[in-house]
Design an enzyme around this catalytic site. Structure first.
Site, PDB file in Angstrom:
ATOM      1  N   SER A 141       0.874  -1.181   0.000  1.00  0.00           N
ATOM      2  CA  SER A 141       0.000   0.000   0.000  1.00  0.00           C
ATOM      3  C   SER A 141       0.907   1.226   0.000  1.00  0.00           C
ATOM      4  O   SER A 141       2.095   1.115   0.329  1.00  0.00           O
ATOM      5  CB  SER A 141      -0.845  -0.007   1.282  1.00  0.00           C
ATOM      6  OG  SER A 141      -1.446   1.258   1.486  1.00  0.00           O
ATOM      7  N   TYR A 193      -1.740  -0.909  10.705  1.00  0.00           N
ATOM      8  CA  TYR A 193      -1.836  -1.114   9.251  1.00  0.00           C
ATOM      9  C   TYR A 193      -0.556  -0.629   8.570  1.00  0.00           C
ATOM     10  O   TYR A 193       0.025  -1.319   7.734  1.00  0.00           O
ATOM     11  CB  TYR A 193      -3.054  -0.368   8.705  1.00  0.00           C
ATOM     12  CG  TYR A 193      -3.323  -0.591   7.230  1.00  0.00           C
ATOM     13  CD1 TYR A 193      -3.973  -1.738   6.780  1.00  0.00           C
ATOM     14  CD2 TYR A 193      -2.952   0.360   6.277  1.00  0.00           C
ATOM     15  CE1 TYR A 193      -4.235  -1.944   5.425  1.00  0.00           C
ATOM     16  CE2 TYR A 193      -3.196   0.167   4.924  1.00  0.00           C
ATOM     17  CZ  TYR A 193      -3.854  -0.985   4.502  1.00  0.00           C
ATOM     18  OH  TYR A 193      -4.114  -1.179   3.154  1.00  0.00           O
TER      19      TYR A 193
HETATM   20  P1  NAI Z   1     -11.590  -5.599   0.336  1.00  0.00           P
HETATM   21  O1  NAI Z   1     -12.015  -5.482   1.750  1.00  0.00           O
HETATM   22  O2  NAI Z   1     -12.535  -5.252  -0.740  1.00  0.00           O
HETATM   23  O3  NAI Z   1     -11.026  -7.065   0.057  1.00  0.00           O
HETATM   24  C1  NAI Z   1     -10.181  -7.720   0.959  1.00  0.00           C
HETATM   25  C2  NAI Z   1     -10.555  -9.174   0.963  1.00  0.00           C
HETATM   26  O4  NAI Z   1      -9.679  -9.864   1.868  1.00  0.00           O
HETATM   27  C3  NAI Z   1     -11.997  -9.391   1.476  1.00  0.00           C
HETATM   28  O5  NAI Z   1     -12.721 -10.204   0.564  1.00  0.00           O
HETATM   29  C4  NAI Z   1     -11.801 -10.078   2.802  1.00  0.00           C
HETATM   30  O6  NAI Z   1     -12.836 -10.988   3.131  1.00  0.00           O
HETATM   31  C5  NAI Z   1     -10.474 -10.786   2.582  1.00  0.00           C
HETATM   32  N1  NAI Z   1      -9.854 -11.169   3.846  1.00  0.00           N
HETATM   33  C6  NAI Z   1      -9.775 -10.436   4.976  1.00  0.00           C
HETATM   34  N2  NAI Z   1      -9.193 -11.147   5.946  1.00  0.00           N
HETATM   35  C7  NAI Z   1      -8.890 -12.355   5.405  1.00  0.00           C
HETATM   36  C8  NAI Z   1      -8.294 -13.517   5.905  1.00  0.00           C
HETATM   37  N3  NAI Z   1      -7.907 -13.611   7.179  1.00  0.00           N
HETATM   38  N4  NAI Z   1      -8.127 -14.586   5.085  1.00  0.00           N
HETATM   39  C9  NAI Z   1      -8.549 -14.536   3.794  1.00  0.00           C
HETATM   40  N5  NAI Z   1      -9.141 -13.449   3.266  1.00  0.00           N
HETATM   41  C10 NAI Z   1      -9.304 -12.377   4.063  1.00  0.00           C
HETATM   42  O7  NAI Z   1     -10.282  -4.710   0.230  1.00  0.00           O
HETATM   43  P2  NAI Z   1      -9.376  -4.298  -1.001  1.00  0.00           P
HETATM   44  O8  NAI Z   1      -9.414  -2.847  -1.089  1.00  0.00           O
HETATM   45  O9  NAI Z   1      -9.675  -5.113  -2.177  1.00  0.00           O
HETATM   46  O10 NAI Z   1      -7.953  -4.704  -0.411  1.00  0.00           O
HETATM   47  C11 NAI Z   1      -7.147  -5.739  -0.944  1.00  0.00           C
HETATM   48  C12 NAI Z   1      -5.713  -5.479  -0.518  1.00  0.00           C
HETATM   49  O11 NAI Z   1      -5.278  -4.251  -1.086  1.00  0.00           O
HETATM   50  C13 NAI Z   1      -5.513  -5.361   0.985  1.00  0.00           C
HETATM   51  O12 NAI Z   1      -4.301  -6.003   1.336  1.00  0.00           O
HETATM   52  C14 NAI Z   1      -5.417  -3.875   1.200  1.00  0.00           C
HETATM   53  O13 NAI Z   1      -4.656  -3.558   2.337  1.00  0.00           O
HETATM   54  C15 NAI Z   1      -4.708  -3.441  -0.067  1.00  0.00           C
HETATM   55  N6  NAI Z   1      -4.892  -2.040  -0.399  1.00  0.00           N
HETATM   56  C16 NAI Z   1      -6.118  -1.511  -0.693  1.00  0.00           C
HETATM   57  C17 NAI Z   1      -6.226  -0.175  -0.990  1.00  0.00           C
HETATM   58  C18 NAI Z   1      -7.528   0.462  -1.323  1.00  0.00           C
HETATM   59  O14 NAI Z   1      -7.584   1.689  -1.461  1.00  0.00           O
HETATM   60  N7  NAI Z   1      -8.609  -0.268  -1.470  1.00  0.00           N
HETATM   61  C19 NAI Z   1      -5.040   0.714  -0.995  1.00  0.00           C
HETATM   62  C20 NAI Z   1      -3.826   0.052  -0.683  1.00  0.00           C
HETATM   63  C21 NAI Z   1      -3.754  -1.280  -0.406  1.00  0.00           C
END
Ligand code: NAI
Length: 251
Positions: free
Chosen positions: A142, A155
């Protein structure tokens, strides 16, 4: 580009039920890959509308449970015989809590999910990549892995650690055929930040305003970068952190 064809390749992706992981799963399926996806969410697949469900397997599994991760990685290997690409995407936010507002359970939850989970999945998959002397790993960091202000204490610490972990991973195994890089997204519109868009969307507007290019990105944009990084076209890119942040970190 021919190199972006992933036919007969196998991709293992974590956090695939939502947001960026979902977009990655779809992008690789579109390029002909077989995709094995895990997530803690039990969403029925038909609601998810993956592009090509015949090449797709989904198992409910938390990256925080080492025994389950080992079983599911083995199941994926039994099914497809190999894992060419590992996408460590699962992650959770800490509500921007400062260190004094972060109790130990929250600290542990963020670290266990974002960092230790990545280590569990990587260590389950890596021996098979090393056996074939071939494999690509893309870890989801990130902008919070590069600068302050993209999350809270836990985080931000977890995302900085992911970058260090990725560099060491590549350093240790790049001569054995394994390539690891990290992606550092900025403001990507996903369910993770749906609160920012609620009501008048004041927070979402502020974030867009603070982003040099003046907008949020969609998860597909991160998925497209992932396709490139996972492809042979990126063969000389090692242990790098690629920002995709509308210019956030150039300020
Ligand atoms: P999101 O919340 O839409 O998706 C994250 C997914 O990870 C969810 O489906 C959730 O159920 C799953 N998850 C959570 N804990 C878990 C576990 N213990 N085991 C398996 N799956 C698990 O979030 P998003 O935005 O798609 O984030 C994906 C990645 O991108 C994350 O690592 C986040 O930190 C990173 N990220 C996101 C940004 C954003 O602006 N959306 C910016 C920078 C990084």
């Amino acid at each position: 580009m021919e190199q972006l064809n992933f036919k007969e390749k196998v991709v293992f992706v974590t956090g695939a039920a939502s947001g960026i992981g979902y977009a990655q799963a779809n992008a690789f399926l579109k390029q002909g890959a077989n995709v094995y996806a895990i997530d803690v969410q039990e969403k029925p697949l038909q609601e998810l509308k993956y592009e090509n469900p015949t090449n797709f397997h989904y198992t409910v599994c938390s990256v925080t449970n080492k025994a389950d991760v080992d079983i599911v990685v083995q199941r994926s290997l039994n099914l497809y015989g190999q894992i060419d690409v590992l996408l460590n995407t699962a992650g959770i936010l800490d509500d921007y809590k400062k260190t004094l507002e972060t109790d130990e359970p929250l600290w542990d939850l963020i670290m266990d999910t974002n960092l230790k989970g990545m280590y569990y999945v990587t260590n389950a998959v890596l021996p098979h990549m090393l056996k074939r002397k071939k494999g690509v790993i893309v870890n989801m960091a990130s902008i919070a892995g590069l600068v302050a202000g993209g999350g809270g204490a836990a985080y931000t610490a977890s995302k900085h650690a992911i970058i260090g972990y990725t560099k060491q991973l590549d350093y240790d195994y790049c001569r054995d055929g394994v390539r690891a890089n990290a992606i550092a997204p900025g403001a990507i519109q996903t369910p993770m930040n749906k609160k920012d868009f609620e009501g008048e969307g004041v927070m979402a507007k502020w974030v867009a305003e603070e982003t040099p290019v003046g907008r949020w990105a969609q998860p597909d944009e991160v998925a497209n970068l992932t396709l490139f990084l996972a492809s042979d076209a990126a063969d000389y890119i090692h242990g790098s952190v690629i920002p995709i942040d509308g210019g956030w970190t150039m300020k």
